[in-house]
Write a protein that holds these residues in place. Structure first.
Motif, mmCIF file in Angstrom:
data_model
loop_
_atom_site.group_PDB
_atom_site.id
_atom_site.type_symbol
_atom_site.label_atom_id
_atom_site.label_comp_id
_atom_site.label_asym_id
_atom_site.label_seq_id
_atom_site.Cartn_x
_atom_site.Cartn_y
_atom_site.Cartn_z
ATOM 1 N N GLY A 138 0.762 -1.234 0.000
ATOM 2 C CA GLY A 138 0.000 0.000 0.000
ATOM 3 C C GLY A 138 0.795 1.287 0.000
ATOM 4 N N VAL A 139 2.120 1.207 0.161
ATOM 5 C CA VAL A 139 2.969 2.410 0.110
ATOM 6 C C VAL A 139 3.531 2.513 -1.298
ATOM 7 N N LYS A 140 3.166 3.554 -2.036
ATOM 8 C CA LYS A 140 3.495 3.604 -3.455
ATOM 9 C C LYS A 140 4.440 4.727 -3.857
ATOM 10 N N GLU A 141 4.506 5.788 -3.072
ATOM 11 C CA GLU A 141 5.324 6.949 -3.434
ATOM 12 C C GLU A 141 6.810 6.585 -3.327
ATOM 13 N N PRO A 142 7.622 6.828 -4.380
ATOM 14 C CA PRO A 142 9.016 6.385 -4.388
ATOM 15 C C PRO A 142 9.847 6.810 -3.177
ATOM 16 N N VAL A 143 9.690 8.050 -2.735
ATOM 17 C CA VAL A 143 10.463 8.519 -1.574
ATOM 18 C C VAL A 143 10.072 7.739 -0.328
ATOM 19 N N ALA A 144 8.783 7.450 -0.170
ATOM 20 C CA ALA A 144 8.314 6.693 0.994
ATOM 21 C C ALA A 144 8.797 5.248 0.944
ATOM 22 N N VAL A 145 8.791 4.645 -0.240
ATOM 23 C CA VAL A 145 9.288 3.271 -0.389
ATOM 24 C C VAL A 145 10.764 3.213 -0.028
ATOM 25 N N ARG A 146 11.522 4.161 -0.523
ATOM 26 C CA ARG A 146 12.953 4.220 -0.215
ATOM 27 C C ARG A 146 13.180 4.347 1.296
ATOM 28 N N GLU A 147 12.433 5.246 1.942
ATOM 29 C CA GLU A 147 12.613 5.476 3.374
ATOM 30 C C GLU A 147 12.326 4.204 4.167
ATOM 31 N N ILE A 148 11.297 3.477 3.775
ATOM 32 C CA ILE A 148 10.952 2.232 4.476
ATOM 33 C C ILE A 148 12.048 1.182 4.301
ATOM 34 N N LEU A 149 12.531 1.016 3.090
ATOM 35 C CA LEU A 149 13.586 0.018 2.841
ATOM 36 C C LEU A 149 14.854 0.338 3.639
ATOM 37 N N LEU A 150 15.250 1.608 3.647
ATOM 38 C CA LEU A 150 16.492 1.985 4.329
ATOM 39 C C LEU A 150 16.342 1.962 5.847
ATOM 40 N N SER A 151 15.207 2.397 6.339
ATOM 41 C CA SER A 151 15.028 2.476 7.791
ATOM 42 C C SER A 151 14.861 1.116 8.442
ATOM 43 N N THR A 152 14.433 0.103 7.676
ATOM 44 C CA THR A 152 14.226 -1.234 8.238
ATOM 45 C C THR A 152 15.371 -2.196 7.944
ATOM 46 N N ALA A 153 16.407 -1.720 7.253
ATOM 47 C CA ALA A 153 17.556 -2.578 6.924
ATOM 48 C C ALA A 153 18.306 -2.982 8.188
ATOM 49 N N ARG A 154 18.961 -4.153 8.129
ATOM 50 C CA ARG A 154 19.775 -4.613 9.260
ATOM 51 C C ARG A 154 21.068 -3.809 9.294
ATOM 52 N N LYS A 155 21.219 -3.020 10.337
ATOM 53 C CA LYS A 155 22.302 -2.039 10.415
ATOM 54 C C LYS A 155 23.682 -2.684 10.568
ATOM 55 N N LYS A 156 24.675 -1.996 9.975
ATOM 56 C CA LYS A 156 26.088 -2.357 10.115
ATOM 57 C C LYS A 156 26.856 -1.112 10.549
ATOM 58 N N LYS A 157 27.952 -1.297 11.263
ATOM 59 C CA LYS A 157 28.706 -0.152 11.784
ATOM 60 C C LYS A 157 29.348 0.681 10.675
ATOM 61 N N ASP A 158 29.881 0.022 9.671
ATOM 62 C CA ASP A 158 30.592 0.713 8.602
ATOM 63 C C ASP A 158 29.591 1.213 7.554
ATOM 64 N N LYS A 159 29.120 2.447 7.711
ATOM 65 C CA LYS A 159 28.095 2.983 6.811
ATOM 66 C C LYS A 159 28.633 3.235 5.406
ATOM 67 N N LYS A 160 29.940 3.528 5.294
ATOM 68 C CA LYS A 160 30.524 3.720 3.969
ATOM 69 C C LYS A 160 30.447 2.433 3.162
ATOM 70 N N ALA A 161 30.679 1.317 3.830
ATOM 71 C CA ALA A 161 30.666 0.028 3.144
ATOM 72 C C ALA A 161 29.257 -0.509 2.975
ATOM 73 N N TYR A 162 28.400 -0.331 3.992
ATOM 74 C CA TYR A 162 27.099 -0.994 4.014
ATOM 75 C C TYR A 162 25.904 -0.062 3.842
ATOM 76 N N GLY A 163 26.129 1.246 3.830
ATOM 77 C CA GLY A 163 25.007 2.165 3.731
ATOM 78 C C GLY A 163 24.055 1.985 4.897
ATOM 79 N N ALA A 164 22.768 1.864 4.594
ATOM 80 C CA ALA A 164 21.765 1.689 5.649
ATOM 81 C C ALA A 164 21.788 0.298 6.256
ATOM 82 N N GLY A 165 22.452 -0.658 5.581
ATOM 83 C CA GLY A 165 22.507 -2.031 6.062
ATOM 84 C C GLY A 165 21.962 -3.002 5.038
ATOM 85 N N ILE A 166 21.633 -4.217 5.480
ATOM 86 C CA ILE A 166 21.154 -5.283 4.594
ATOM 87 C C ILE A 166 19.629 -5.255 4.529
#
Length: 472
Positions: free
Chosen positions: A402-430
């Motif tokens: 039900g979430v269709k707006e591209p910015v909102a989809v991106r925010e959900i994917l990044l905010s729920t990723a499994r975090k890693k300490k090295d953000k340069k290497a892993y970004g938001a995580g897996i």
């Protein structure tokens, strides 16, 4: 070429004729000017075009007002050129000339009223590796969902939480465009459809390499990415796909060597956006930047598309284009242990399973054998292209929730990723598809609750209005 758009109005046709006449006048004036020195410079004045991977002697033309092919050919005769139309609905064409002729031609084109933009063409490469060996295709059908016998070997789906995600979303109603080498979904030449896409809904696409409505794979990578997204699932055969109820749109922009050019890719992106794609998965990249490519990305994003691209397999610190653009979710690769692979470039927004091209360590899907498209099987591929397919599939699950707006989809994917300490290497995580789907459902529920509260307040205000007026 893809079908031409609707006929233009009389005013638009008149404007095009006026521009053609102005082109003739300016061409006459320019013929009297001194020729330029042979230095190929960026038409926007930002400096010389990088020579690396540039297609010699080729320019991509973006015409004003999307003229017809006839009008493009009339214009071409003024310059002694034979423009090849790439995407008529957007006025994209290319011309090939001797490299030594480019400087003078560029100067003329920059002043021409019919040309909105002129760009060099660059080569892109597939961001993946050839599989090491074919997997054993037969096995016991699983007793529980999904019953695909090879699902037990798909560690990559387990890493992103596929089974939990499927309890709430399977990608229904979402169209995912695979911009790659095509998909083996129909017979063409020696290629036959792969067996484990038989129940997958595949829409009409386009082959921008061979100018053919049938976008059939002749290398293998595109079919493999298609399987990651929407392999026919719970069919007692082969492997599973992460968003298996989504629809696939094959857009062939890479050839049988895994190479393409910016001209075809820009056309492919616009084509997918115009034909209803919700998600674009791009498993390729280039070190070169291009306004032509960036504008195509911006166009698709503005039309509501979620764009996902591989960051590259050079193992360096800079993502390739188009993954480097702000509107694109750039994806790096991790192995089965969750560690970034040696080949994955850094600077990604998010990571996905990319694996290694080895038995048990790669991404397992039904695909053609690389460089032998007569054969198909269940193969362990690897690369940031594979990682991008997982993130694209996760985006499809979020959209179907039900979430269709591209910015909102991106925010959900990044905010729920499994975090890693090295953000340069892993970004938001897996990427975690299950958590992303859960948050998407929460977001929709909260939105409905908020809308209900506003409606209740409005009704209360309306009911209170007569008493308020009476007191006055």
């Amino acid at each position: 070429m893809p079908k031409q758009g609707v006929a233009r109005s009389g005013r638009e046709a008149s404007d095009m004729r006026s521009k053609l006449l102005l082109s003739i006048f300016l061409l006459a004036q320019l013929s009297l000017a001194e020729p330029l020195q042979t230095v190929i410079t960026d038409p926007d004045g930002d400096g010389p075009w990088p020579a690396a991977e540039r297609v010699e002697g080729r320019l991509i033309l973006d015409f004003q007002g999307s003229p017809s092919e006839v009008e493009m050919n009339v214009w071409g005769k003024l310059f002694g050129l034979s423009p090849k139309v790439i995407l008529p609905t957007h006025g994209l064409a290319m011309v090939d000339v001797a490299e030594s002729e480019l400087p003078e031609l560029l100067s003329r084109l920059k002043r021409d009223p019919m040309i909105q933009q002129v760009s060099p063409d660059y080569v892109v490469h597939v961001s993946g590796f050839e599989p090491a060996i074919e997997a054993e295709t037969r096995g016991e059908t699983a007793a529980k969902f999904p019953n695909d016998p090879l699902f037990k070997h798909q560690w990559h789906h387990k890493m992103v939480g596929a089974s939990k995600a499927w309890k709430k979303a399977k990608g229904e109603g979402v169209t995912v465009a695979i911009l790659d080498t095509g998909i083996a979904y129909a017979e063409k030449g020696v290629v036959r459809p792969v067996e484990d896409l038989a129940q997958t809904k595949i829409l009409e696409g386009y082959d921008f390499i061979n100018d053919d409505p049938l976008a059939v794979d002749d290398l293998g990578y595109g079919t493999h990415l298609a399987g990651t997204v929407a392999q026919s699932t719970n069919n007692k055969l082969g492997a599973a796909g992460l968003a298996f109820e989504s629809r696939l749109m094959p857009v062939k922009v890479l050839n049988h060597e895994g190479q393409g050019t910016f001209g075809g890719i820009a056309a492919g992106i616009r084509f997918a956006a115009d034909n209803g794609a919700d998600v674009l998965v791009m498993g390729f990249g280039s070190t070169a930047d291009s306004m032509l490519l960036e504008e195509a990305v911006e166009y698709a994003h503005a039309k509501g598309c979620v764009l996902v691209a591989a960051v590259g397999v050079a193992g360096d610190d800079t993502p390739n284009f188009p993954a480097h653009y702000d509107q694109v979710i750039g994806v790096g690769a991790v192995g089965d242990g969750g560690k970034i692979t040696d080949y994955s470039s850094r600077g990604a927004d998010i990571m996905g399973p990319g694996g290694e091209a080895q038995v048990g360590l790669g991404i397992l899907q039904n695909a053609l054998h690389v460089r032998n498209p007569k054969r198909s099987g269940y193969l362990w591929f690897a690369g940031t292209n594979c990682a991008a397919a997982h993130v694209g599939a996760a985006a499809a699950l979020v959209i179907s929730s039900g979430v269709k707006e591209p910015v909102a989809v991106r925010e959900i994917l990044l905010s729920t990723a499994r975090k890693k300490k090295d953000k340069k290497a892993y970004g938001a995580g897996i990427v975690q598809a299950d958590k992303a789907v859960k948050k998407a459902h929460q977001t929709v529920a909260e939105s409905k609750e908020s809308a209900f509260e506003w409606l209740a307040l409005l009704l209360l205000a309306l009911l209170s209005l007569p008493a308020f007026i009476k007191r006055k």
